[in-house]
Design a protein around this motif. Sequence first.
Motif, PDB file in Angstrom:
ATOM      1  N   ILE A 145      -7.747   3.504  -3.750  1.00  0.00           N
ATOM      2  CA  ILE A 145      -8.701   3.391  -2.649  1.00  0.00           C
ATOM      3  C   ILE A 145      -8.859   4.722  -1.918  1.00  0.00           C
ATOM      4  O   ILE A 145      -7.877   5.400  -1.621  1.00  0.00           O
ATOM      5  CB  ILE A 145      -8.224   2.321  -1.641  1.00  0.00           C
ATOM      6  CG1 ILE A 145      -8.032   0.969  -2.334  1.00  0.00           C
ATOM      7  CG2 ILE A 145      -9.161   2.213  -0.451  1.00  0.00           C
ATOM      8  CD1 ILE A 145      -9.289   0.357  -2.884  1.00  0.00           C
TER       9      ILE A 145
ATOM     10  N   SER B  13      -9.145   6.020   1.353  1.00  0.00           N
ATOM     11  CA  SER B  13      -8.780   5.441   2.652  1.00  0.00           C
ATOM     12  C   SER B  13      -9.802   5.735   3.742  1.00  0.00           C
ATOM     13  O   SER B  13      -9.885   5.001   4.723  1.00  0.00           O
ATOM     14  CB  SER B  13      -7.406   5.951   3.086  1.00  0.00           C
ATOM     15  OG  SER B  13      -6.441   5.621   2.121  1.00  0.00           O
ATOM     16  N   CYS B  14     -10.579   6.791   3.583  1.00  0.00           N
ATOM     17  CA  CYS B  14     -11.572   7.150   4.599  1.00  0.00           C
ATOM     18  C   CYS B  14     -12.751   6.166   4.596  1.00  0.00           C
ATOM     19  O   CYS B  14     -13.286   5.837   5.649  1.00  0.00           O
ATOM     20  CB  CYS B  14     -12.074   8.568   4.376  1.00  0.00           C
ATOM     21  SG  CYS B  14     -10.777   9.813   4.480  1.00  0.00           S
ATOM     22  N   SER B  15     -13.131   5.707   3.404  1.00  0.00           N
ATOM     23  CA  SER B  15     -14.282   4.810   3.306  1.00  0.00           C
ATOM     24  C   SER B  15     -13.884   3.360   3.035  1.00  0.00           C
ATOM     25  O   SER B  15     -14.681   2.455   3.253  1.00  0.00           O
ATOM     26  CB  SER B  15     -15.219   5.283   2.197  1.00  0.00           C
ATOM     27  OG  SER B  15     -14.607   5.110   0.930  1.00  0.00           O
ATOM     28  N   GLY B  16     -12.684   3.164   2.507  1.00  0.00           N
ATOM     29  CA  GLY B  16     -12.262   1.821   2.124  1.00  0.00           C
ATOM     30  C   GLY B  16     -12.773   1.404   0.758  1.00  0.00           C
ATOM     31  O   GLY B  16     -12.541   0.282   0.317  1.00  0.00           O
ATOM     32  N   ASN B  17     -13.467   2.301   0.077  1.00  0.00           N
ATOM     33  CA  ASN B  17     -14.013   2.011  -1.248  1.00  0.00           C
ATOM     34  C   ASN B  17     -13.064   2.504  -2.332  1.00  0.00           C
ATOM     35  O   ASN B  17     -12.136   3.256  -2.068  1.00  0.00           O
ATOM     36  CB  ASN B  17     -15.365   2.716  -1.424  1.00  0.00           C
ATOM     37  CG  ASN B  17     -16.403   2.166  -0.480  1.00  0.00           C
ATOM     38  OD1 ASN B  17     -16.477   0.965  -0.246  1.00  0.00           O
ATOM     39  ND2 ASN B  17     -17.208   3.056   0.088  1.00  0.00           N
TER      40      ASN B  17
ATOM     41  N   ASN C  86       0.855  -1.189   0.000  1.00  0.00           N
ATOM     42  CA  ASN C  86       0.000   0.000   0.000  1.00  0.00           C
ATOM     43  C   ASN C  86       0.884   1.229   0.000  1.00  0.00           C
ATOM     44  O   ASN C  86       1.842   1.301   0.772  1.00  0.00           O
ATOM     45  CB  ASN C  86      -0.902   0.025   1.231  1.00  0.00           C
ATOM     46  CG  ASN C  86      -1.868  -1.141   1.269  1.00  0.00           C
ATOM     47  OD1 ASN C  86      -2.045  -1.839   0.286  1.00  0.00           O
ATOM     48  ND2 ASN C  86      -2.489  -1.347   2.397  1.00  0.00           N
TER      49      ASN C  86
ATOM     50  N   ARG D 227      -3.297   0.289  -3.742  1.00  0.00           N
ATOM     51  CA  ARG D 227      -3.050  -1.036  -3.167  1.00  0.00           C
ATOM     52  C   ARG D 227      -2.616  -1.962  -4.302  1.00  0.00           C
ATOM     53  O   ARG D 227      -3.410  -2.270  -5.197  1.00  0.00           O
ATOM     54  CB  ARG D 227      -4.301  -1.586  -2.490  1.00  0.00           C
ATOM     55  CG  ARG D 227      -4.667  -0.815  -1.252  1.00  0.00           C
ATOM     56  CD  ARG D 227      -5.860  -1.421  -0.552  1.00  0.00           C
ATOM     57  NE  ARG D 227      -6.254  -0.588   0.590  1.00  0.00           N
ATOM     58  CZ  ARG D 227      -7.401  -0.692   1.217  1.00  0.00           C
ATOM     59  NH1 ARG D 227      -8.281  -1.598   0.831  1.00  0.00           N
ATOM     60  NH2 ARG D 227      -7.682   0.101   2.231  1.00  0.00           N
TER      61      ARG D 227
END
Length: 99
Positions: free
Chosen positions: A48, A50-54, A18, A33
């Motif tokens: 990605i 990073s705040c939502s993981g989406n 990452n 990633r």
Amino acid sequence: MNYGFRKRKSKEIIYDRNVPLYKYKDKTVIEVRFAAFMSYGYIGYDIIDSCSGNLYSAFYDREWSNSRENNVLRIVQKNLNEELHNIKNAGIIERYEEV
């Protein structure tokens, strides 16, 4: 495998890495990633949020996202190209296309 890739616990030989692409107030907001699948000789990546993981939708939605107007997207693309260049120079990939 080198250059900061870590071996994933898996039945296959897979390495992950990452890398932050955009930070706001020293917090990673957008990252890339990488996943290297050694049995297939393939390295892929996802951008990605990073705040939502989406997935960071602005990177993938070329119809509605414009890097001339979206400063974050422009920085993400620039940093991703630099990272791909570094991975190529490290001998991990042979070639890549700039985004």
